[in-house]
Each structure stands twice: as C-alpha cells, then as structure tokens.
Design a protein around this motif. Structure first.
Motif, PDB file in Angstrom:
ATOM      1  N   GLY A  30       0.823  -1.208   0.000  1.00  0.00           N
ATOM      2  CA  GLY A  30       0.000   0.000   0.000  1.00  0.00           C
ATOM      3  C   GLY A  30       0.855   1.254   0.000  1.00  0.00           C
ATOM      4  N   SER A  34       0.982   4.249  -2.955  1.00  0.00           N
ATOM      5  CA  SER A  34       0.690   5.660  -2.745  1.00  0.00           C
ATOM      6  C   SER A  34       1.648   6.544  -3.539  1.00  0.00           C
ATOM      7  CB  SER A  34       0.743   6.005  -1.260  1.00  0.00           C
ATOM      8  OG  SER A  34       2.061   5.946  -0.798  1.00  0.00           O
ATOM      9  N   GLN A 254      -6.720   4.999  -7.559  1.00  0.00           N
ATOM     10  CA  GLN A 254      -6.392   4.233  -6.370  1.00  0.00           C
ATOM     11  C   GLN A 254      -5.055   4.599  -5.743  1.00  0.00           C
ATOM     12  OE1 GLN A 254      -7.607   0.162  -7.222  1.00  0.00           O
ATOM     13  NE2 GLN A 254      -9.692   0.867  -6.952  1.00  0.00           N
ATOM     14  N   GLN A 258      -4.797   5.873  -2.006  1.00  0.00           N
ATOM     15  CA  GLN A 258      -3.853   5.200  -1.116  1.00  0.00           C
ATOM     16  C   GLN A 258      -3.012   6.235  -0.364  1.00  0.00           C
ATOM     17  OE1 GLN A 258      -3.772   1.785  -0.749  1.00  0.00           O
ATOM     18  NE2 GLN A 258      -2.463   2.267   0.973  1.00  0.00           N
TER      19      GLN A 258
END
Lengths: 284, 419
Positions: A30, A34, A254, A258
């Motif tokens: 994750g 980002s 996304q 994130q």
C-alpha cells in the motif's frame, strides 16, 4: 523457563505468518502504491506527486477537517454519556439497572449499516411527522442540511458507542475497592465529592482505554456515514474514510486514494500515541 | 500416508480436468440488481437447452458494482461475461475485452447505440436495452387538469402546463408538480444529459474523449433547473428515488418525475396495468425547434473477456441466444420490461404503448443518445451532483457552479486518461 525458545517460536509462527501476509505485506505494498498513479489495474511510479496534490485538494482538506471536528465532538460526548450510563447502572443492583445495562448496550449489537438506515428513517420520516404534528420547523429535513446532517451522524455514533464504553467504565467502577468509598462516607463526603475525589482518580485507566477506542473509531468512521447521509447533502458530511473509498472505487484513482489513506494512518497513529502518552502519565 | 494423499490429489485434479472438457460454467457479472431474477431465469432456460453449459450469475450494483467487478479482476477471477456502464468503465477493461464485431447478436444493434460499446474502433460491448430519458408524467393527473399533452411541443407550452398544474394543485391532490429526486446524483446526471448530449450527435466516443463539459445549451439548462427548483416537492434534497417513484408518482402526488422506462417494472409491480393506463413521457425542450424528443440510449453494455479462452465460444453462444431467440426475448420484454436494443424487432410484441413509442423513437433516424454515462468516473456523484444540489438550495451561484463543474470535469478527465 518452561518452554524452550524453538517451542516458543513454533507457537508464535503460525499467527506471525498470517499477520505478515494479511496485514504487514499489504500495508507495505500500500505504501508503494501511494507513490503510483494506480487505477486498480495499471500503475506506474510517480514519486511524491499524489501527496503534493493532496495537500492542495480542497475536498480532501475539508473532509479531513470535518473528521477532526467530528472526532473531538464524538469522543467527548461518548465518554460523558458512557460514564453517565455506567454511574446509573452501578448505583443500585436491582432488576431495573440490570435491564438498563442491556438496553444501553443493545445498539452496539446492531451493525453500522443497519443503524444508519434506522436513523435515516428516524431523521427523515419520524422527525418530519413530529415536525408537522407539533409545528416544529427545526426538525424538518435534518439530513438535507450540512449542520444538522453532521449532528445526525454524531447522535447516531454516540448512541451506538456509548453502551460499549459504558461496559468499560462499569468494570472499572466495580473494581474500585468498596472500603475507599465507605471511608469517604464515614468522613462525611457528599455523593458528588465521592465521585470527583474518590471514584474519578481511580478511573484513570478506564479513560485511557475509552479515549483510545473512541478516538480511533471515530477517525475511521465509514459505514454509519455511508448509510445515514452517504456524504450528502452535496458532500458536506463526507468524512475522510468515505473520501478515500470514493476516490478509490468511484473515481478509480487508487494510487491517490492510497496516499490519502497513508495520511489518515499517520494522523491516527500520531494522535493515538500522544493521547496514550498523556493518559499514561496521568495514570502513573 | 504421503503417497496416499498424493494419490487422492492426482485423482482430484484428473477428475476436474475431465469435467472441464465436457461441462462449462460461465461467469456472468451483472450490475443491475433489479433484473437478477430474470437473468437467473434466462440462465435456467439456456441450461435446459444446453445441459453442458451452466451460467453462474453474480450481481452487484447500486454503487458497489464497479468496485466489485474490479475486485474480481484483481483477484484473478475475471468473469466471462461482464456488464459495463459506459465508456469510462469499458476503457478500464479494454485489454480484457474481445471484439464482438462478428457476433450474430452485434449485427442487429441499433446504429445510434453502437458507439457506446467501442474501444479503439473495436466493438467490445453490445447494449443491454434501450432506455428513454425525459419526463415521466402521470396521464391521469394531466387529464384531470384538462391538459392535452399532444399540444405541448415547446418550452412555453410546457411552462404553461406546469403553471396550470401548480395553480390547481389542491384540486388535483398534488403535493407539487415535480418529484425530482434531488437527493440522487444519478438522476441529476441523467437530466443534465438532456442539455449536454446534443453537441455530440450520438458520437459517444467523442463525448468520452472530450476534456470539456458542454455548456452550449446552458441557458435552457438553467431555465429548467430553476423551474424544477420552484415547483418541486420540498425539501428537494430529501427526495429520494424509491419514494419518488413508489409513493409520489404512483399515488399521483406529483405530476412528473425525471425518469424513464426503467420505472415500468416497479409501477406495474405495484398495480398491474398501471403503466398502460397512466404512464407517458415528455421530452425536454432544449432546441425549441419543434423536433424535441425523449433521449434514447443504453446505460449498460455487455462484453466478453479474453481471460478464459476455452470458454469464449460458449459465452458468445449465450449472448447470441439472448439477443436472437424468441424465448429469451420474451423474458426480456415481458419480465424485465426492457425495450430491445436491436433493430427490426416486431414492435407489436412489446407489452405496452410507452415501450412501443420508445422503440419507434429509438430506432428512428432522429434518435439521440444521452452522454451522461461517458462523464469521467466519479464526476456525477462527486462534482456535478453535489454542485447541482448546492444550486438547488441556493448555496452556489450559477456562474460559480459552471466554473467548479468545468474545472472538476477537466481535472478528472485528465487524471483518468493520463495513464
């Protein structure tokens, strides 16, 4: 030591593997995402750009500020109401207080989505009916106004969480040695004095736990928000979790979502650490 | 022990392999929950005819469908047949979609709808049905007020009718003229399409590629929104889709709602024959040239994925059957109450007059498809919807609304096409 080191490892390992696979690894992935422009299917590395844009994104900042406001209000109210509930149900030990315990705790057994829909019905249909019957205009259209919409979520969340927090306070209240209270009574202390000078100091650890739980939960609030207002009217009650979800699964940005998630994580961690440090100090 | 378990394992894998060659299970991802039972029925009918093909239907919709579909792909369980809402979603899966050009089912698709399923000039999606966008009006209310709908052919006539209905609100038993569900961003988007679609002239790919929001018919747009604001059930933001159809419209508490033929099953479900008796549709008068029509398009397209090549043929056969066999068509028109998206359909088979009219308009040369499904992902419920809601309650001026909506549209489009 009864168990040897390798045996110890054998007991810990299965759980450790699962935690690594299910929590730690996705978390690290994750963090990587980002820094990408992932749309869920394709992703390429774009450095700090997401974070730069995020701090200029008015909608994100607005939802973040709303979450902070909500958390402050909710934490204070839940703990006050929870403590009040706990005091009510511990004053006497009879059938009434026992059934009250159940009643106060009940909302916690219902899922957030369901609670949201129940309260949506109350705020729109029931409030509307009362408003027309008694000509009380301030009860009209609660969920179609930003301010009352905000308080709607607060009321729902307080109603849901207070019973749970009450349980924590009840267990700590029951653990207070009776002799300290009896000594205070013998010395002629009034009930309010007993509460503030005898019970309250001994409840410090309960505050630590309750504050931590309510704070973390209100920062992460999502399903109540979704079911009650779905961010409406016009995104004015959209909290940061909902902002993240919408950015990820409605906009399909996304990587960007994130990045917002990472910011939320950092904030929750920071606030929790500060709160724990302060409370621990006071307990000590 | 080890050899035993190995033996069992080999047996299992052998067994499943054998099964695969003779029996096929197709996974169909449906994003319209309201018709999932009818799809189940189609699957059963098909299975009865082709015993070696099973169709497994997964339904997820009402906002969560797109995310659920993505989760399927991300987890490596891509469905064989997928239902996609508009070109932004088709574009997301373009590498997974096969060309359907040579499919028997594709040959009959109504021309105005074809561009809604194109990706790089490949025909990867075929429309699910033909939907009409305009005002659904209650014939009984209009008749009671003595309004002749056939005379309403331009905006000033429409305005007159609205004012008449409003003046006679009490006698007609109306709460308000309009039951616009201001709480739902989807309806805001489909109404906006009445004003943004004309410049694209059925070229949905162009609408999808556009980096600007069209304000060409801004004057008419504002006129209509102001009219709605004035004559709607209040508070407008508390009006939601389901109550607006099932209570306000069905019980004649409002004269018009901005919905299309997708409300037919609900209304007839509440009272058989209601639609034939009471439901009519009026267009928005945008150009004021006397040629205004309800918009006709398709929000959903079906595609076949290339993730399981050995099941591609079975998927194609099933889709062909759905679009060409009489048995399937009967379920689609009589139980889903869809208007078919195929040309040369015998219009007399449709069960009500409104559906027939929609089919005639949708297949005519002047058919005009709405473009709100081509807006960028998230634009509807995160920009257009919220800003329009602010406008409804006077929290934003029209000029600021224009500025914000335009900026957000460009921003989202640029982010989403920039991969």
């Amino acid at each position: 030591m009864l168990i040897k080191k390798h045996q110890y490892l054998a007991f810990v390992l299965p759980a450790l593997i699962f935690i690594l696979l299910i929590i730690v690894v996705p978390f690290l992935i994750g963090i990587y995402y980002s820094f990408t422009d992932s749309n869920g299917l394709r992703a390429s590395f774009i450095g700090w750009k997401n974070f730069e844009v995020l701090f200029r994104d008015a909608t994100f900042l607005q939802s973040f500020w709303l979450t902070v406001k909500f958390s402050v209000v909710a934490v204070v109210l839940i703990n006050l109401v929870g403590l009040a509930f706990a005091l009510i149900v511990t004053t006497h030990n009879n059938r009434l207080t026992k059934s009250l315990r159940t009643i106060f705790f009940m909302p916690n057994l219902i899922g957030g989505i369901l609670l949201g829909f129940i309260w949506q019905f109350i705020f729109t249909s029931a409030f509307q009916a009362v408003a027309t019957a008694f000509d009380l205009n301030f009860l009209k259209g609660w969920l179609s106004d930003p301010t009352t919409g905000f308080w709607g979520i607060v009321i729902l969340f307080v109603w849901q969480m207070s019973g749970y927090i009450m349980l924590i306070y009840v267990s700590f209240l029951n653990a207070i040695p009776q002799n300290t209270i009896q000594a205070a009574i013998l010395d002629g202390a009034k009930p309010t004095q007993i509460f503030f000078y005898v019970k309250l100091p001994q409840l410090a650890p309960a505050f630590t736990i309750s504050l931590f739980l309510t704070l973390a939960n209100s920062f992460k609030l999502y399903e109540q928000n979704l079911a009650l207002t779905n961010g409406g009217p016009y995104r004015s009650t959209e909290m940061v979790s909902m902002y993240i979800y919408n950015t990820a699964f409605v906009n399909f940005q996304q990587g960007y979502a994130q990045a917002a998630g990472i910011i939320l994580f950092l904030c929750v961690t920071l606030v929790s650490f500060i709160q724990l440090a302060i409370s621990r100090k006071q307990e000590g | 022990m080890l050899s035993l378990s190995l033996f069992v394992l080999t047996c299992c894998s052998f067994g499943s392999q054998k099964e695969q060659s003779s029996k096929i299970t197709l996974n169909f991802f449906n994003q319209k929950p309201e018709i999932s039972t009818q799809y189940q029925k189609l699957a059963r009918l098909y299975h009865a005819k082709h015993p070696n093909v099973n169709i497994q239907i997964t339904t997820s919709g009402q906002g969560g469908g797109a995310a659920a579909l993505q989760a399927k792909f991300a987890s490596g369980e891509a469905p064989d047949i997928i239902m996609l809402g508009g070109l932004p979603e088709i574009d997301r899966y373009k590498e997974h979609l096969i060309n359907l050009k040579n499919l028997q089912a594709s040959k009959n698709i109504i021309p105005a709808l074809v561009s809604g399923g194109l990706s790089n000039n490949r025909m990867v999606g075929i429309p699910v049905d033909l939907e009409a966008y305009g005002w659904s009006y209650n014939k009984a209310v209009f008749a009671k007020a003595g309004i002749d709908v056939s005379k309403i052919t331009n905006y000033s006539e429409f305005l007159k009718a609205v004012q008449k209905l409003n003046a006679e609100k009490k006698q007609l038993g109306l709460e308000a003229v309009f039951g616009f569900n201001g709480g739902d961003t989807n309806s805001i988007a489909s109404v906006s399409a009445q004003f943004t679609s004309l410049p694209y002239n059925n070229n949905l790919v162009k609408a999808f590629k556009s980096t600007t929001f069209s304000w060409k018919y801004e004057k008419q747009m504002k006129q209509y929104y102001d009219l709605i604001k004035k004559y709607n059930v209040q508070p407008i933001l508390s009006v939601k889709y389901d109550p607006s159809v099932q209570d306000l419209f069905f019980n004649g508490k409002v004269a018009m709602i901005p919905q299309g033929n997708w409300i037919i099953p609900t209304l007839d479900g509440l009272e058989k024959g209601y639609v034939q008796k009471n439901l009519g549709m009026l267009p928005f008068f945008v150009k004021n040239s006397g040629s205004a029509r309800i918009l006709t398009g398709s929000s959903w397209y079906l595609g076949i994925t290339n993730d399981h090549p050995h099941r591609e043929k079975a998927a194609k056969d099933f889709i062909n059957w759905m679009y060409t066999s009489k048995q399937a068509q009967n379920v689609i028109i009589n139980e889903m109450r869809f208007v078919p998206a195929t040309k040369n359909f015998d219009v007399s088979r449709l069960p009500d007059d409104l559906s027939k009219e929609i089919y005639r308009i949708g297949t005519s040369k002047k058919a005009q498809a709405p473009i709100h499904k081509q807006y960028p992902n998230g634009f509807t419920n995160q920009a257009l919807g919220p800003y329009m809601q602010r406008y409804f309650v006077n929290r934003i001026s029209w000029s600021n609304l224009k500025k914000e909506v335009s900026a957000k549209y460009r921003q989202l489009r640029e982010i989403q096409s920039g991969e």
